[in-house]
Write a protein that holds these residues in place. Structure first.
Motif, mmCIF file in Angstrom:
data_model
loop_
_atom_site.group_PDB
_atom_site.id
_atom_site.type_symbol
_atom_site.label_atom_id
_atom_site.label_comp_id
_atom_site.label_asym_id
_atom_site.label_seq_id
_atom_site.Cartn_x
_atom_site.Cartn_y
_atom_site.Cartn_z
ATOM 1 N N ASP A 1 40.856 33.111 53.083
ATOM 2 C CA ASP A 1 42.358 33.131 52.673
ATOM 3 C C ASP A 1 42.694 32.327 51.488
ATOM 4 O O ASP A 1 41.871 31.366 51.024
ATOM 5 N N ILE B 1 38.372 33.910 57.464
ATOM 6 C CA ILE B 1 39.098 34.640 58.373
ATOM 7 C C ILE B 1 38.273 36.048 58.495
ATOM 8 O O ILE B 1 37.455 36.346 57.596
ATOM 9 N N SER C 1 50.665 33.104 51.491
ATOM 10 C CA SER C 1 49.927 33.312 52.795
ATOM 11 C C SER C 1 50.449 34.342 53.560
ATOM 12 O O SER C 1 49.812 35.068 54.136
ATOM 13 N N GLY D 1 42.236 37.762 48.613
ATOM 14 C CA GLY D 1 41.129 36.921 49.449
ATOM 15 C C GLY D 1 39.943 36.919 48.548
ATOM 16 O O GLY D 1 39.691 37.743 47.761
ATOM 17 N N PHE E 1 49.571 37.452 52.150
ATOM 18 C CA PHE E 1 47.967 37.755 52.389
ATOM 19 C C PHE E 1 47.816 38.169 53.808
ATOM 20 O O PHE E 1 46.955 39.308 54.036
ATOM 21 N N TYR E 2 48.115 37.544 54.772
ATOM 22 C CA TYR E 2 47.775 37.676 56.246
ATOM 23 C C TYR E 2 48.467 39.253 56.696
ATOM 24 O O TYR E 2 47.788 39.843 56.989
ATOM 25 N N ALA F 1 42.076 42.564 52.531
ATOM 26 C CA ALA F 1 42.071 41.374 52.258
ATOM 27 C C ALA F 1 41.652 40.944 50.760
ATOM 28 O O ALA F 1 42.373 40.162 50.050
#
Length: 124
Positions: free
Chosen positions: A109, A115, A15, A86, A18-19, A81
């Protein structure tokens, strides 16, 4: 409007990666790491932050919307993303059902949270 949002994720490393990759187009970076499995993310001059931490709990899915300065950042978020793992939940485009200038993209996500990155400005 908010100071910070904190929520649990199944796999902290996945995570966090990813972010950081997905939100890089709007300048989001790590502000603070909370070892062993937590972090606060924000824009360099941001007044709000997103906090992630490892958990086995199964919270309800969230919808988090980030502000973009321009439509190019919305597009860049969407592709960043997707490349970060994502899942498409709405490609970049105008959303006239919200307002005439609401340009946004939506990604799920790794935990299924929706998101969004949105720009309220007209195209330059």
């Amino acid at each position: 409007m908010f100071d910070h949002i904190k929520f649990g994720v199944r796999d902290f490393a996945v995570s966090k990666t990813f972010y950081l990759k997905a939100l890089e187009p709007i300048g989001v970076t790590v502000v603070t790491d909370w070892p062993p499995n937590g972090a606060e993310l924000s824009q360099p001059t941001g007044k709000s932050s997103l906090c992630l931490y490892q958990t086995d709990e199964k919270p309800a899915h969230l919808h988090i919307a980030f502000v973009a300065e321009n439509r190019h950042q919305v597009d860049a978020f969407y592709y960043a993303a997707l490349s970060a793992g994502g899942q498409d939940n709405g490609p970049p485009g105008l959303r006239p059902q919200y307002s005439g200038q609401y340009y946004a993209a939506f990604i799920l996500d790794p935990d299924g949270h929706n998101i969004e990155v949105v720009c309220h400005e007209t195209e330059a």
